[in-house]
Scaffold this motif. Structure first.
Motif, mmCIF file in Angstrom:
data_model
loop_
_atom_site.group_PDB
_atom_site.id
_atom_site.type_symbol
_atom_site.label_atom_id
_atom_site.label_comp_id
_atom_site.label_asym_id
_atom_site.label_seq_id
_atom_site.Cartn_x
_atom_site.Cartn_y
_atom_site.Cartn_z
ATOM 1 N N GLN A 123 -5.987 3.472 7.372
ATOM 2 C CA GLN A 123 -7.010 4.221 6.646
ATOM 3 C C GLN A 123 -6.692 5.723 6.666
ATOM 4 N N GLN B 204 0.982 4.129 -2.903
ATOM 5 C CA GLN B 204 0.730 5.534 -2.583
ATOM 6 C C GLN B 204 1.825 6.421 -3.164
ATOM 7 N N LYS C 167 -3.751 7.101 7.007
ATOM 8 C CA LYS C 167 -2.572 7.304 6.150
ATOM 9 C C LYS C 167 -2.961 7.329 4.672
ATOM 10 N N GLU C 168 -3.876 6.458 4.279
ATOM 11 C CA GLU C 168 -4.327 6.461 2.882
ATOM 12 C C GLU C 168 -5.029 7.768 2.539
ATOM 13 N N GLN D 220 -4.186 10.415 -0.381
ATOM 14 C CA GLN D 220 -5.122 10.999 -1.347
ATOM 15 C C GLN D 220 -5.070 12.523 -1.291
ATOM 16 N N GLN E 216 -9.546 11.842 7.550
ATOM 17 C CA GLN E 216 -8.297 11.330 8.126
ATOM 18 C C GLN E 216 -8.227 11.643 9.613
ATOM 19 N N VAL F 20 0.837 -1.202 0.000
ATOM 20 C CA VAL F 20 0.000 0.000 0.000
ATOM 21 C C VAL F 20 0.874 1.255 0.000
ATOM 22 N N HIS F 21 1.926 1.259 0.804
ATOM 23 C CA HIS F 21 2.785 2.443 0.889
ATOM 24 C C HIS F 21 3.433 2.750 -0.460
ATOM 25 N N SER G 14 -6.270 4.485 -6.252
ATOM 26 C CA SER G 14 -6.945 4.486 -4.958
ATOM 27 C C SER G 14 -7.858 3.274 -4.815
ATOM 28 N N ILE H 13 -5.745 0.353 -3.821
ATOM 29 C CA ILE H 13 -5.312 0.504 -2.427
ATOM 30 C C ILE H 13 -6.460 0.200 -1.477
ATOM 31 N N ARG H 14 -7.665 0.675 -1.794
ATOM 32 C CA ARG H 14 -8.823 0.390 -0.937
ATOM 33 C C ARG H 14 -9.070 -1.111 -0.831
ATOM 34 N N LEU I 263 -6.508 -2.564 1.581
ATOM 35 C CA LEU I 263 -6.782 -2.216 2.979
ATOM 36 C C LEU I 263 -8.002 -2.965 3.511
#
Length: 394
Positions: free
Chosen positions: A167, A47, A169-170, A174, A203, A43-44, A133, A136-137, A140
């Motif tokens: 969540q 991003q 961090k994502e 974004q 966030q 995920v990182h 995104s 990534i979702r 997660l």
């Protein structure tokens, strides 16, 4: 059906069974540590790739070409680690987690096509961001399904904290991507500003849950390293209240640098939280009584809590588990609502020949006109879609 003959099991047998189930739950969670770390790493890097791609696209290929190449290579390394973790995983069970993994893998299989469009600048930055995104979702969404049955409040609390941090961090990622688009283009539309505000608010909600479930040491690290800096707050105000000055991309690069630093600190904190979760799991496994019959001299199995009255203890644990269940349910509901909105957008794109951006705007406008949440409009639209597809009555 099993028929029980003879005397029913006594207290010692049920106590032994409880310890066995607890051991099984902890052992299951211990095996999932490598997969959790692999998801976090992938995920990182996605991003990072998303952010670099946005700058590249918005600068018309003038900025971040090398960063795009580097982030793709690192994301591929993490993707290989994720797939390896899945192959080595023997603790996965349940259809829900398998469906989440399938969805995530389907998203990663589309990465090469997306990268090709980004390299050729054959896709708009906003659409590229949404496609990254979405993948990534999906990744997660695996986390809360990995151990849905654990009833140890300490472990459950750490899982909620980790998921909330990831969540949050994502949403920071974004926010970075949206700001990169606006500052690089030198223009923020009202819709982009609203998206920025939504992600800033969301966030903070995630981080509030995280901070409520962790130790003072983790709270101190977050507040010192992971909160938005003064520079970030000033750039947020520019993005949300006025148009940025034309400066050849200098503000965009400053924004990107500030947010990247924040994401790196969040990543380090995330790794520490994962380590703390797995350390706690292994400590509780080592501290738990061995799976052997109760000593004959122990007349009262409840003597394992000699210093604490039983009823207050049970009530406290029940309240903690209920609170954690509500928090997890809230986070999962948010994921399901996003999926419903995505499906409704797809319907508008297919049946009304709208672009993805137009479909989003149409849903948002309908929600505002009817004073309803966007997910309610999306559900209504999907209901109408089933009528379109119904066979004619004869």
């Amino acid at each position: 059906m099993t028929i029980i003959t003879g005397n029913p099991p006594g207290a010692a047998v049920w106590y032994q069974r409880a310890r066995y189930i607890r051991k099984q739950q902890l052992a299951h969670m211990a095996q999932l540590g490598a997969l959790v770390s692999a998801i976090s790493g992938l995920v990182h890097m996605l991003q990072c790739e998303r952010g670099a791609s946005n700058v590249w696209l918005c600068s018309k290929g003038q900025l971040y070409e090398a960063e795009c190449r580097a982030s793709r290579a690192l994301a591929d390394d993490q993707l290989a680690a994720f797939r390896q973790a899945l192959m080595a995983e023997s603790a996965l069970s349940g259809s829900a987690v398998c469906e989440r993994i399938a969805s995530a893998l389907a998203g990663t299989e589309l990465l090469e096509a997306l990268r090709g469009k980004v390299s050729r600048r054959a896709i708009e930055a906003g659409l590229a961001m949404e496609q990254y995104s979405r993948t990534i979702r999906s990744l997660l969404s695996i986390i809360p399904q990995l151990n849905d049955s654990i009833d140890d409040p300490q472990i459950a609390g750490r899982i909620v904290a980790l998921y909330s941090l990831m969540q949050g961090k994502e949403l920071v990622g974004q926010e970075r991507a949206l700001g990169a688009i606006g500052f690089t283009q030198g223009y923020f539309s009202d819709e982009m500003r609203q998206k920025l505000v939504d992600r800033i608010d969301a966030q903070q909600a995630c981080f509030d849950i995280f901070l409520s479930r962790v130790t003072p040491a983790f709270r101190a690290v977050f507040r010192e390293n992971c909160a938005a800096s003064l520079d970030t707050e000033q750039l947020r105000r520019i993005a949300c209240t006025r148009q940025p000055a034309a400066d050849g991309g200098a503000t965009a690069l400053h924004w990107f640098s500030q947010q990247t630093g924040r994401l790196e600190h969040l990543r380090a904190l995330e790794e520490s939280v994962i380590h703390d979760l797995m350390t706690t799991v292994h400590e509780r496994m080592a501290r738990d009584p061995a799976l052997s019959p109760l000593p004959e001299e122990m007349d009262d199995p409840l003597a394992v809590w000699p210093d604490r009255p039983l009823l207050p203890l049970v009530r406290q644990q029940a309240q903690e588990i209920e609170q954690l269940s509500r928090q997890l349910a809230s986070l999962r509901d948010a994921l399901e609502e996003r999926k419903t909105i995505e499906k409704a957008k797809s319907v508008l794109m297919t049946h009304q020949q709208m672009s993805e951006e137009q479909a989003w705007c149409a849903l948002r406008k309908m929600a505002m006109d009817k004073n309803q949440r966007m997910v309610e409009i999306a559900r209504a639209l999907l209901t109408v879609k089933t009528l379109w597809q119904a066979p004619p009555q004869t």
